[in-house]
Design a protein around this motif. Structure first.
Motif, PDB file in Angstrom:
ATOM      1  N   LEU A 166       9.635  -5.589   2.044  1.00  0.00           N
ATOM      2  CA  LEU A 166       8.616  -5.717   0.999  1.00  0.00           C
ATOM      3  C   LEU A 166       8.587  -7.091   0.349  1.00  0.00           C
ATOM      4  CD1 LEU A 166       8.687  -2.621   1.340  1.00  0.00           C
ATOM      5  CD2 LEU A 166       8.483  -2.435  -1.135  1.00  0.00           C
ATOM      6  N   VAL A 167       9.622  -7.865   0.538  1.00  0.00           N
ATOM      7  CA  VAL A 167       9.765  -9.097  -0.231  1.00  0.00           C
ATOM      8  C   VAL A 167       8.659 -10.086   0.101  1.00  0.00           C
ATOM      9  CG1 VAL A 167      11.275 -11.018  -0.782  1.00  0.00           C
ATOM     10  CG2 VAL A 167      12.244  -8.749  -0.415  1.00  0.00           C
ATOM     11  N   VAL A 168       8.569 -10.490   1.327  1.00  0.00           N
ATOM     12  CA  VAL A 168       7.487 -11.401   1.730  1.00  0.00           C
ATOM     13  C   VAL A 168       7.104 -11.133   3.174  1.00  0.00           C
ATOM     14  CG1 VAL A 168       8.034 -13.324   0.171  1.00  0.00           C
ATOM     15  CG2 VAL A 168       9.154 -13.178   2.386  1.00  0.00           C
ATOM     16  N   LYS A 169       5.887 -11.482   3.510  1.00  0.00           N
ATOM     17  CA  LYS A 169       5.441 -11.462   4.889  1.00  0.00           C
ATOM     18  C   LYS A 169       4.495 -12.639   5.060  1.00  0.00           C
ATOM     19  CE  LYS A 169       3.443  -8.689   8.565  1.00  0.00           C
ATOM     20  NZ  LYS A 169       2.782  -7.414   8.944  1.00  0.00           N
ATOM     21  N   ASP A 170       4.896 -13.583   5.893  1.00  0.00           N
ATOM     22  CA  ASP A 170       4.109 -14.809   6.082  1.00  0.00           C
ATOM     23  C   ASP A 170       3.883 -15.530   4.759  1.00  0.00           C
ATOM     24  OD1 ASP A 170       3.925 -14.178   8.793  1.00  0.00           O
ATOM     25  OD2 ASP A 170       2.113 -12.996   8.475  1.00  0.00           O
ATOM     26  N   GLY A 171       4.928 -15.488   3.891  1.00  0.00           N
ATOM     27  CA  GLY A 171       4.839 -16.210   2.629  1.00  0.00           C
ATOM     28  C   GLY A 171       4.117 -15.481   1.525  1.00  0.00           C
ATOM     29  N   ALA A 172       3.616 -14.274   1.774  1.00  0.00           N
ATOM     30  CA  ALA A 172       2.883 -13.518   0.752  1.00  0.00           C
ATOM     31  C   ALA A 172       3.542 -12.156   0.543  1.00  0.00           C
ATOM     32  CB  ALA A 172       1.424 -13.332   1.166  1.00  0.00           C
ATOM     33  N   ALA A 173       3.334 -11.585  -0.644  1.00  0.00           N
ATOM     34  CA  ALA A 173       3.893 -10.267  -0.935  1.00  0.00           C
ATOM     35  C   ALA A 173       3.294  -9.236   0.020  1.00  0.00           C
ATOM     36  CB  ALA A 173       3.603  -9.888  -2.382  1.00  0.00           C
ATOM     37  N   PHE A 174       4.155  -8.395   0.580  1.00  0.00           N
ATOM     38  CA  PHE A 174       3.713  -7.424   1.570  1.00  0.00           C
ATOM     39  C   PHE A 174       3.089  -6.187   0.908  1.00  0.00           C
ATOM     40  CE2 PHE A 174       5.082  -4.547   5.282  1.00  0.00           C
ATOM     41  CZ  PHE A 174       3.884  -4.776   5.943  1.00  0.00           C
ATOM     42  N   ASN A 175       3.510  -5.892  -0.327  1.00  0.00           N
ATOM     43  CA  ASN A 175       3.017  -4.699  -1.024  1.00  0.00           C
ATOM     44  C   ASN A 175       2.114  -5.118  -2.183  1.00  0.00           C
ATOM     45  OD1 ASN A 175       2.827  -1.917  -1.420  1.00  0.00           O
ATOM     46  ND2 ASN A 175       4.575  -1.865  -2.804  1.00  0.00           N
ATOM     47  N   LYS A 176       1.205  -6.000  -1.914  1.00  0.00           N
ATOM     48  CA  LYS A 176       0.356  -6.632  -2.915  1.00  0.00           C
ATOM     49  C   LYS A 176      -0.398  -5.598  -3.755  1.00  0.00           C
ATOM     50  CE  LYS A 176      -3.222 -10.210  -3.285  1.00  0.00           C
ATOM     51  NZ  LYS A 176      -2.411 -11.077  -4.173  1.00  0.00           N
ATOM     52  N   GLY A 177      -0.322  -5.795  -5.078  1.00  0.00           N
ATOM     53  CA  GLY A 177      -1.059  -4.926  -5.992  1.00  0.00           C
ATOM     54  C   GLY A 177      -0.376  -3.614  -6.308  1.00  0.00           C
ATOM     55  N   ASN A 178       0.861  -3.431  -5.834  1.00  0.00           N
ATOM     56  CA  ASN A 178       1.584  -2.178  -6.053  1.00  0.00           C
ATOM     57  C   ASN A 178       3.016  -2.463  -6.486  1.00  0.00           C
ATOM     58  OD1 ASN A 178      -0.340   0.018  -4.931  1.00  0.00           O
ATOM     59  ND2 ASN A 178      -0.292  -1.522  -3.297  1.00  0.00           N
ATOM     60  N   VAL A 179       3.537  -1.627  -7.370  1.00  0.00           N
ATOM     61  CA  VAL A 179       4.938  -1.738  -7.769  1.00  0.00           C
ATOM     62  C   VAL A 179       5.813  -0.772  -6.989  1.00  0.00           C
ATOM     63  CG1 VAL A 179       4.350  -2.503 -10.100  1.00  0.00           C
ATOM     64  CG2 VAL A 179       4.724  -0.060  -9.649  1.00  0.00           C
ATOM     65  N   HIS A 180       5.173   0.092  -6.190  1.00  0.00           N
ATOM     66  CA  HIS A 180       5.891   1.123  -5.451  1.00  0.00           C
ATOM     67  C   HIS A 180       5.001   1.515  -4.287  1.00  0.00           C
ATOM     68  CE1 HIS A 180       8.055   5.114  -5.029  1.00  0.00           C
ATOM     69  NE2 HIS A 180       9.061   4.261  -5.148  1.00  0.00           N
ATOM     70  N   MET A 181       5.265   2.637  -3.660  1.00  0.00           N
ATOM     71  CA  MET A 181       4.376   3.130  -2.627  1.00  0.00           C
ATOM     72  C   MET A 181       3.075   3.599  -3.273  1.00  0.00           C
ATOM     73  SD  MET A 181       6.898   5.292  -0.116  1.00  0.00           S
ATOM     74  CE  MET A 181       7.191   6.525  -1.378  1.00  0.00           C
ATOM     75  N   GLY A 182       1.997   2.927  -2.967  1.00  0.00           N
ATOM     76  CA  GLY A 182       0.698   3.289  -3.533  1.00  0.00           C
ATOM     77  C   GLY A 182      -0.281   3.662  -2.439  1.00  0.00           C
ATOM     78  N   LYS A 183      -1.450   4.130  -2.864  1.00  0.00           N
ATOM     79  CA  LYS A 183      -2.469   4.526  -1.892  1.00  0.00           C
ATOM     80  C   LYS A 183      -2.960   3.341  -1.082  1.00  0.00           C
ATOM     81  CE  LYS A 183      -4.027   8.560  -4.496  1.00  0.00           C
ATOM     82  NZ  LYS A 183      -5.155   9.227  -5.212  1.00  0.00           N
ATOM     83  N   THR A 184      -2.857   2.134  -1.644  1.00  0.00           N
ATOM     84  CA  THR A 184      -3.307   0.939  -0.930  1.00  0.00           C
ATOM     85  C   THR A 184      -2.161   0.226  -0.218  1.00  0.00           C
ATOM     86  OG1 THR A 184      -3.036  -0.461  -2.904  1.00  0.00           O
ATOM     87  CG2 THR A 184      -5.176   0.600  -2.591  1.00  0.00           C
ATOM     88  N   SER A 185      -0.954   0.765  -0.297  1.00  0.00           N
ATOM     89  CA  SER A 185       0.180   0.153   0.398  1.00  0.00           C
ATOM     90  C   SER A 185       0.038   0.349   1.905  1.00  0.00           C
ATOM     91  CB  SER A 185       1.498   0.773  -0.068  1.00  0.00           C
ATOM     92  OG  SER A 185       1.727   0.523  -1.433  1.00  0.00           O
ATOM     93  N   PRO A 186       0.367  -0.663   2.700  1.00  0.00           N
ATOM     94  CA  PRO A 186       0.349  -0.505   4.153  1.00  0.00           C
ATOM     95  C   PRO A 186       1.327   0.582   4.592  1.00  0.00           C
ATOM     96  CG  PRO A 186       0.576  -2.823   3.547  1.00  0.00           C
ATOM     97  CD  PRO A 186       0.774  -2.029   2.293  1.00  0.00           C
ATOM     98  N   PRO A 187       1.079   1.228   5.727  1.00  0.00           N
ATOM     99  CA  PRO A 187       2.008   2.270   6.215  1.00  0.00           C
ATOM    100  C   PRO A 187       3.433   1.754   6.371  1.00  0.00           C
ATOM    101  CG  PRO A 187      -0.039   2.291   7.478  1.00  0.00           C
ATOM    102  CD  PRO A 187      -0.099   1.082   6.592  1.00  0.00           C
TER     103      PRO A 187
END
Length: 354
Positions: A166-187
């Protein structure tokens, strides 16, 4: 962020402290006390000892540590009376992470002995030696073949770390816009949380198996989900408050995106499977139950639980105050529209294999 160094409940006895905002956790302990007492009685009928060694894993700093200890002493007392045996000595280890407010916890124990006298009578004597054990329960805490009984309530949902994916992916946050598992979180986010819990819970069982005497018991209670990877309502509402502040320019987007809560709520099926695979313990009881609760009260409890995490992530005090003011308002509106929120819980009783 090193979770072991920064995770702890809000210290002290002030308005926002965990000690004054843990009523929901207290109600959960009340709900599971029958299973707690059954497990203690089953243990002590077959493991008669002059000194019973107990541990509260994730004790925190509020009054709930008292409540659990009172229930255990009462269960042993009842068993001893039925077996016509003298009450044993109790050696109790209160465990939590190093940042826990152990000072507040130990200052409160005179009131425990007073309450015990009120319940059992002034002539009741239960030799009880209490020790603090700071450290992560994802590491060894006790000598081999040492513990007879342990309980953990609302602690094992906390992970040893935020999943690294969750920390970074390609320099960007992987779970953008969420503090936890959210409906918009990637699988992949849901899978990362699940795998981290599997790793942590399996390690927890393996470590405890080394510390328990054969036949020793553990009772573990934690919030759960019906379905694997189900988003949690509370964190969804906190997301709304946090993202609103980002859109208003009050919080840096990068800082908000980098904040992820190290928590996973497993299903009963997940926990049962992991116990069977690890193999050191036998599952004696598995019980699920729902509790409806006022979301406003839960919002206060959430602040007591994660404010230190926010502070460690460089969120300033005034920002945290504003965030939880908004969160409380959103939670209140949700309560008006939807009524009390229903929370799922799981309690298991296991015994150490011979």
């Amino acid at each position: 962020m090193e979770v072991e160094q920064v995770l702890h409940m809000k210290e002290g006895t002030g308005k926002d402290s965990y000690a004054n905002n843990s009523k929901y956790q207290e109600s959960v302990i009340e709900e599971v006390k029958t299973i707690l007492k059954e497990s203690v009685q089953q243990l002590y009928q077959f493991k008669l000892s002059e000194c019973l060694v107990l541990a509260d894993l994730g004790c925190s700093s509020g009054p709930n540590a008292h409540k659990v200890l009172l229930e255990i002493i009462d269960a042993v007392d009842w068993t001893c009376q039925n077996l016509n045996r003298q009450l044993p000595e109790f050696q109790v280890f209160l465990n939590d992470l190093p940042g826990n407010d152990f000072n507040t916890l130990f200052k409160s124990f005179p009131s425990l002995w007073e309450k015990l006298g009120q319940i059992k009578g002034s002539d009741f004597v239960a030799p009880c030696l209490i020790n603090g054990t700071p450290g992560s329960f994802y590491k060894r805490l006790f000598p081999s073949n040492f513990l007879h009984f342990a309980q953990s309530s609302y602690s094992l949902q906390w992970l040893s770390q935020v999943p690294k994916e969750l920390v970074v992916k390609d320099g960007a946050a992987f779970n953008k816009g969420n503090v936890h598992m959210g409906k918009t979180s990637p699988p992949e986010v849901h899978k990362a949380y699940q795998l981290q819990f599997e790793k942590d819970f399996t390690l927890f069982l393996s470590l405890r198996s080394q510390e328990f005497v054969p036949g020793g018991y553990m009772v573990l209670t934690l919030p759960s989900n019906i379905d694997i990877g189900e988003p949690d309502t509370i964190w969804t509402l906190l997301n709304i408050a946090l993202n609103n502040m980002v859109s208003e320019g009050l919080i840096e987007e990068a800082k908000a995106d980098a904040f992820n809560i190290p928590m996973y709520l497993p299903s009963a099926q997940e926990v049962k499977k992991l116990i069977e695979i690890e193999g050191s313990f036998t599952l004696r009881r598995l019980h699920t139950f729902n509790m409806k609760w006022d979301l406003k009260i839960l919002a206060d409890g959430v602040r007591a639980g994660i404010e230190p995490l926010l502070a460690s992530s460089a969120f300033e005090g005034s920002i945290i105050d504003d965030l939880f003011r908004r969160f409380e308002e959103i939670a209140t509106n949700y309560h008006v529209d939807n009524g009390e929120v229903k929370l799922h819980n799981l309690v298991i009783s296991v015994s150490r294999n011979n």
